[in-house]
Design a protein around this motif. Structure first.
Motif, PDB file in Angstrom:
ATOM      1  N   ALA A  40       0.829  -1.200   0.000  1.00  0.00           N
ATOM      2  CA  ALA A  40       0.000   0.000   0.000  1.00  0.00           C
ATOM      3  C   ALA A  40       0.862   1.247   0.000  1.00  0.00           C
ATOM      4  O   ALA A  40       0.606   2.197  -0.749  1.00  0.00           O
ATOM      5  CB  ALA A  40      -0.922   0.009   1.214  1.00  0.00           C
ATOM      6  N   ALA A  41       1.890   1.260   0.844  1.00  0.00           N
ATOM      7  CA  ALA A  41       2.747   2.439   0.932  1.00  0.00           C
ATOM      8  C   ALA A  41       3.418   2.697  -0.406  1.00  0.00           C
ATOM      9  O   ALA A  41       3.514   3.845  -0.861  1.00  0.00           O
ATOM     10  CB  ALA A  41       3.798   2.238   2.026  1.00  0.00           C
ATOM     11  N   MET A  42       3.884   1.622  -1.059  1.00  0.00           N
ATOM     12  CA  MET A  42       4.537   1.804  -2.351  1.00  0.00           C
ATOM     13  C   MET A  42       3.537   2.285  -3.399  1.00  0.00           C
ATOM     14  O   MET A  42       3.847   3.145  -4.232  1.00  0.00           O
ATOM     15  CB  MET A  42       5.188   0.480  -2.783  1.00  0.00           C
ATOM     16  CG  MET A  42       6.405   0.137  -1.937  1.00  0.00           C
ATOM     17  SD  MET A  42       6.911  -1.589  -2.047  1.00  0.00           S
ATOM     18  CE  MET A  42       7.684  -1.619  -3.621  1.00  0.00           C
ATOM     19  N   LEU A  74       9.574   1.311  -8.597  1.00  0.00           N
ATOM     20  CA  LEU A  74       9.688   1.173  -7.153  1.00  0.00           C
ATOM     21  C   LEU A  74       9.737  -0.301  -6.758  1.00  0.00           C
ATOM     22  O   LEU A  74      10.548  -0.718  -5.935  1.00  0.00           O
ATOM     23  CB  LEU A  74       8.508   1.873  -6.477  1.00  0.00           C
ATOM     24  CG  LEU A  74       8.612   2.151  -4.990  1.00  0.00           C
ATOM     25  CD1 LEU A  74       9.876   2.919  -4.673  1.00  0.00           C
ATOM     26  CD2 LEU A  74       7.391   2.927  -4.530  1.00  0.00           C
ATOM     27  N   GLY A  75       8.855  -1.091  -7.373  1.00  0.00           N
ATOM     28  CA  GLY A  75       8.842  -2.524  -7.076  1.00  0.00           C
ATOM     29  C   GLY A  75      10.170  -3.174  -7.392  1.00  0.00           C
ATOM     30  O   GLY A  75      10.727  -3.935  -6.601  1.00  0.00           O
ATOM     31  N   ALA A  76      10.696  -2.862  -8.576  1.00  0.00           N
ATOM     32  CA  ALA A  76      11.978  -3.444  -8.976  1.00  0.00           C
ATOM     33  C   ALA A  76      13.084  -2.998  -8.026  1.00  0.00           C
ATOM     34  O   ALA A  76      13.917  -3.801  -7.601  1.00  0.00           O
ATOM     35  CB  ALA A  76      12.305  -3.040 -10.412  1.00  0.00           C
ATOM     36  N   ALA A  77      13.072  -1.704  -7.674  1.00  0.00           N
ATOM     37  CA  ALA A  77      14.125  -1.166  -6.815  1.00  0.00           C
ATOM     38  C   ALA A  77      14.103  -1.819  -5.438  1.00  0.00           C
ATOM     39  O   ALA A  77      15.149  -2.189  -4.891  1.00  0.00           O
ATOM     40  CB  ALA A  77      13.965   0.345  -6.676  1.00  0.00           C
ATOM     41  N   ARG A  84      16.076  -8.788  -1.888  1.00  0.00           N
ATOM     42  CA  ARG A  84      16.998  -9.803  -2.366  1.00  0.00           C
ATOM     43  C   ARG A  84      18.089 -10.113  -1.340  1.00  0.00           C
ATOM     44  O   ARG A  84      18.639 -11.207  -1.303  1.00  0.00           O
ATOM     45  CB  ARG A  84      17.633  -9.312  -3.663  1.00  0.00           C
ATOM     46  CG  ARG A  84      18.482 -10.337  -4.357  1.00  0.00           C
ATOM     47  CD  ARG A  84      18.975  -9.794  -5.633  1.00  0.00           C
ATOM     48  NE  ARG A  84      17.926  -9.752  -6.624  1.00  0.00           N
ATOM     49  CZ  ARG A  84      18.161  -9.713  -7.948  1.00  0.00           C
ATOM     50  NH1 ARG A  84      19.391  -9.717  -8.379  1.00  0.00           N
ATOM     51  NH2 ARG A  84      17.166  -9.663  -8.784  1.00  0.00           N
ATOM     52  N   ARG A  85      18.397  -9.109  -0.523  1.00  0.00           N
ATOM     53  CA  ARG A  85      19.497  -9.284   0.421  1.00  0.00           C
ATOM     54  C   ARG A  85      19.082  -9.985   1.702  1.00  0.00           C
ATOM     55  O   ARG A  85      19.903 -10.201   2.588  1.00  0.00           O
ATOM     56  CB  ARG A  85      20.069  -7.917   0.809  1.00  0.00           C
ATOM     57  CG  ARG A  85      20.659  -7.199  -0.355  1.00  0.00           C
ATOM     58  CD  ARG A  85      20.896  -5.746  -0.010  1.00  0.00           C
ATOM     59  NE  ARG A  85      20.977  -4.967  -1.213  1.00  0.00           N
ATOM     60  CZ  ARG A  85      22.135  -4.646  -1.804  1.00  0.00           C
ATOM     61  NH1 ARG A  85      23.264  -5.028  -1.265  1.00  0.00           N
ATOM     62  NH2 ARG A  85      22.134  -3.948  -2.907  1.00  0.00           N
ATOM     63  N   LEU A  86      17.812 -10.314   1.824  1.00  0.00           N
ATOM     64  CA  LEU A  86      17.369 -10.911   3.072  1.00  0.00           C
ATOM     65  C   LEU A  86      17.304 -12.418   2.949  1.00  0.00           C
ATOM     66  O   LEU A  86      17.021 -12.956   1.896  1.00  0.00           O
ATOM     67  CB  LEU A  86      15.973 -10.388   3.431  1.00  0.00           C
ATOM     68  CG  LEU A  86      15.844  -8.904   3.628  1.00  0.00           C
ATOM     69  CD1 LEU A  86      14.395  -8.548   3.887  1.00  0.00           C
ATOM     70  CD2 LEU A  86      16.693  -8.454   4.806  1.00  0.00           C
TER      71      LEU A  86
END
Lengths: 292, 238, 343
Positions: A40-42, A74-77, A84-86
């Motif tokens: 929602a925020a995005m 925004l989604g891609a970023a 990806r880092r988690l």
């Protein structure tokens, strides 16, 4: 009776938006096995960008296009830079990170734009057509229905009928096997996130003109309702998202109309609880149980 | 020219002892090599390390002379390496046709994709009959056939197979291995076949390599391995 | 026992500290104590059983409402009965939050992570509506009796300090059982369930009841925390327990390290002190920007800290979990969204 028809029709229009947002959650669930709590925020960020573009250019359509592009970007970023880092052993780190993201985005928007509700002017009239003396849908509602339906159809076509869609589905169902078939799975995940947030952005852009105005929390209720919808329909079922979306949209409309506006969240909560307790698999769920 | 060279490869999981230790192996162009050994000998780990699914602690893998170190799995596949993993690797949510098409995507473009899928159906007739069936409705034998067809459709240079006969009826196994052998002869495909089914594997292979505790303990022509009882007994337990 | 002695010591130190603080600081301390109780429960819940509750604010609210309703009733019935109103109120708080915690816990036992989080989220959003529909006083909420300083102490301390003392005592009473629970067999069972449900079940530890019990064990301190806030502010309103506050509780738990009760204390102090600090600093900024930064800047910083914490030590949030799982043989390469659904 008139009231019922009107409420049903409005419910369908709202439901279409809900279904679209719920579908966006299904997409990101399938792509990354994650419920994006920051959806929602995005989406609202994208709406602000759409709003700014429209204000600057005077064209709603430019704003709409810009908003979609912003959502995708925004989604891609967020996927590449954050998710990806988690570690993905459990969904917990992803959820907590998403919560942090929500806080950053919503407070960031409030700082940048202030808390005022900015009314967004819809491209079509919001006064309902009157058919046989009965107010039914407004031109804007019709636009919303058509747009949402078209986009959902386009997404269905993408996933079921194109090579990209095949790769996206394969990467989601079986990442390791897909990699062994030369599919660039990380890229597919990013694309999945981009599509998901773009769809959510569209849903939010369609919704906001019907609400009090654009503000950092404009999509909170939409998220909760859409999450309920996605869960009710089964998180990996697009058809479920559609059916449940329309159903919940009508439920909210009827509750608001016949009881009160503040009773609507309770109705949705009650329905959500009932489904989770009675049919934990969701009404249309495909494979995975949500059993803990 | 070696199709695949493994140079002192060491692979382990976490902080544990290495599962594959300092292993070197050479696969000549067009050869069919049987990789044998008991459960836990390191066959699966080796194959997964070759395809990059598991990181190697040391050593190199060369495909057609080029070092694969650091490349992701999908990039190794796009250089011509293919793996039919252990177990049923068919994507069960997709149909037979979709599974095949998926395998063809990176190698072929446009109409060539459809042609490649058609060729696969010619080679694996039973699949043609089930082309729109969902993956989860296929029998074990059909799934393994699909997995093999899907790997071959991308025309790899080197094909790795991890226990393709596991859980399959002998007749089906014979059929699969037969297709494999024929394809290898016809196209010059290089094959590394990891198996516990020793007789079957040795019957289609040129050479047999026996793995034990992560190291090569025997490397002989297949016929010799199959015929020599002492060798068989020492390394293969029968 | 050592734990009890330590708890007593810390409590006494905290009470002693109140002498050195001015009334506003004591008020903040009281608030922090209430938040601490809730965060302690939450951090144990997330850290030891992996259940993410986004709605612990509602449990606090339940406790607050329970306290307010019961204390007001007792106060009306027996105005000079000394601490009766307070004690009855606390019982009411524990009962209300415990009941709600039980319901949620039963749902939680059947749900996987994201679904539980979503359900609790829906609960938070529904609170204002619930306040209108149930006899909870709507937007105005309920008021709680004002607790004056007892005669004997009235010469020594001011009312804010008195409330701080109450807050500290109540929180200590709420959190100490958590510490014991964590260190004892229940804690072991929770960790077993978190590590591997199947293995735990095979060892005779039933995942469902353990998770439900964990939820209740985290709900009651939260409810008592809500009671503390009601003591300090004399009111309970739905506005005080909204989504932002609920997320702040999670932030406090994450900052302190999931599963760590000491960390919960640090997190609680931080989430109470930081907004105030930021708002004071912001006063120096020109009016319009300052207006917008008010409240928002603190949230922005919290969010950034949470993201940084999860990235820097993804272990921190998942570390407790990762350490409990047996090391899986197939190590996924970092770039893939590895799932366990491979066939």
């Amino acid at each position: 009776m008139d009231r019922l028809v009107f409420l049903l029709a409005t419910g369908l229009a709202r439901g279409a938006v809900l279904a679209l947002f719920a579908l966006s959650l299904v997409i990101v669930w399938r792509a990354a096995r994650a419920v994006n709590f920051a959806q929602a925020a995005m989406a609202v960020c994208a709406v602000y960008i759409a709003f700014a573009l429209t204000a600057a250019s005077g064209s709603y359509w430019l704003g709409l296009a810009g908003g979609l592009a912003a959502g995708a970007a925004l989604g891609a970023a967020v996927e590449r830079g954050l998710m990806r880092r988690l570690p993905h052993l459990t969904p917990l780190p992803g959820m907590i990170c998403a919560i942090g993201l929500v806080m950053v985005l919503q407070s960031g928007l409030a700082i940048a734009f202030g808390p005022e509700h900015r009314p967004m002017r819809p491209p079509f009239s919001q006064s309902p057509f009157v058919i046989g003396g009965v107010p039914v849908l407004s031109p804007y509602d019709l636009f919303v229905l058509v747009t949402a339906a078209a986009v959902m159809g386009a997404l269905a076509l993408l996933f079921a009928g194109t090579s990209l869609g095949l790769r996206l589905r394969a990467a989601a169902f079986a990442p390791e096997t897909s990699r062994l078939l030369g599919v660039r799975v990380p890229r597919m995940v990013t694309i999945g996130w981009a599509l998901s947030v773009a769809a959510a952005a569209l849903a939010a852009i369609l919704l906001v003109p019907t609400e009090l105005g654009l503000n950092p929390h404009a999509a909170d209720l939409l998220f909760v309702n859409a999450f309920a919808v996605a869960v009710i329909g089964g998180l990996d079922s697009p058809a479920g998202a559609l059916a449940a979306g329309l159903g919940v949209g009508v439920l909210v409309s009827l509750t608001t109309g016949y009881v009160s506006a503040s009773a609507a969240p309770l109705a949705v909560l009650a329905l959500l609880t009932a489904v989770l307790l009675l049919r934990p698999g969701g009404l249309f769920a495909a494979r995975e149980a949500r059993r803990a | 020219m070696s199709a695949l060279t493994v140079d002192r490869l060491t692979v382990g999981y976490g902080d544990g002892a290495p599962v594959v230790a300092d292993l070197s192996l050479d696969l000549p162009d067009g050869a069919v090599l049987a990789l044998l050994g008991a459960n836990g000998a390191g066959k699966t780990t080796l194959l997964r390390a070759l395809t990059g699914l598991v990181p190697a602690r040391g050593g190199r893998v060369l495909l057609d002379g080029r070092d694969l170190t650091g490349l992701s799995t999908e990039d190794r596949v796009r250089r011509g390496l293919a793996l039919v993993p252990e177990g049923r690797s068919v994507v069960v949510e997709l149909t037979v046709e979709e599974n095949l098409r998926l395998g063809a995507l990176w190698r072929h473009r446009g109409p060539a994709r459809a042609r490649a899928v058609a060729a696969a159906y010619e080679l694996f007739e039973p699949l043609a009959r089930r082309r729109h069936a969902a993956g989860h409705t296929l029998s074990g034998g059909e799934r393994q056939m699909l997995a093999l067809a899907r790997a071959l459709i991308a025309e790899p240079a080197v094909l790795l197979l991890d226990e393709p006969s596991l859980g399959l009826a002998p007749l089906v196994v014979a059929q699969l291995l037969g297709v494999l052998r024929d394809t290898a002869e016809r196209t010059g495909l290089t094959v590394l076949l990891a198996e516990q089914n020793v007789t079957g594997a040795l019957s289609v292979a040129d050479r047999g390599v026996v793995l034990s505790l992560g190291a090569v303990v025997a490397d002989r022509p297949a016929a010799a391995l199959a015929a020599d009882p002492a060798l068989r007994h020492a390394y293969l337990g029968f | 026992m050592r734990t009890l002695l330590r708890a007593a010591l810390i409590t006494l130190l905290a009470i002693a500290a109140t002498f050195g603080l001015d009334p506003f600081r004591n008020y903040q301390l009281a608030t922090a104590a209430g938040v601490f109780a809730a965060v302690a429960g939450l951090t144990v819940l997330i850290g030891l059983t992996g259940q993410l509750s986004l709605g612990h604010a509602v449990l606090m609210a339940a406790g607050g409402y329970g306290y307010a309703a019961t204390a007001t009733a007792v106060d009306a019935a027996a105005p000079d009965a000394g601490p009766a109103a307070l004690l009855a109120g606390l019982a009411g708080a524990a009962a209300a939050s415990g009941a709600l915690g039980l319901l949620l816990g039963m749902a939680a036992a059947r749900l996987r992570g994201p679904y539980l989080a979503g359900l609790t989220l829906a609960l938070v959003i529904a609170l204002p509506s619930a306040a209108n529909v149930l006899p909870l006083g709507g937007e105005q909420g309920l008021s709680a009796p004002f607790l004056p300083v007892p005669e004997a102490l009235s010469a020594l301390i001011a009312v804010e300090q008195w409330h701080a003392w109450l807050a500290i005592l109540i929180s200590a009473a709420a959190v100490t059982p958590l510490v014991l629970l964590r260190a004892g067999r229940p804690g072991l069972r929770m960790r077993a369930v978190l590590g591997d449900e199947t293995a735990a079940a095979l060892a005779g530890v039933r995942p469902g009841p353990v998770k439900t019990a964990a939820f209740v064990a985290s709900a009651v301190p939260a409810g008592l925390g809500g009671a503390v806030l009601a003591v300090a502010t004399q009111q309970v309103t739905p506005g005080g327990y909204g989504l932002a506050f609920s997320l702040t509780l999670v932030v406090a738990a994450v900052i302190g390290g999931l599963g760590s009760i000491g960390g919960a204390a640090i997190g609680a102090v931080l989430v109470v002190a930081l907004p105030w600090l930021v708002d004071t600093a912001v006063e120096a900024v020109p009016a319009d920007l300052g207006q917008r930064l008010n409240g928002n800047l603190a949230v922005l910083l919290f969010g950034a800290v949470v993201i940084a914490a999860t990235l820097a030590r993804p272990d921190g949030a998942a570390g407790l979990l990762a350490r409990l799982r047996r090391p899986t043989p197939a190590a996924p390469t970092p770039a893939t969204p590895s799932t366990n659904t491979e066939r």
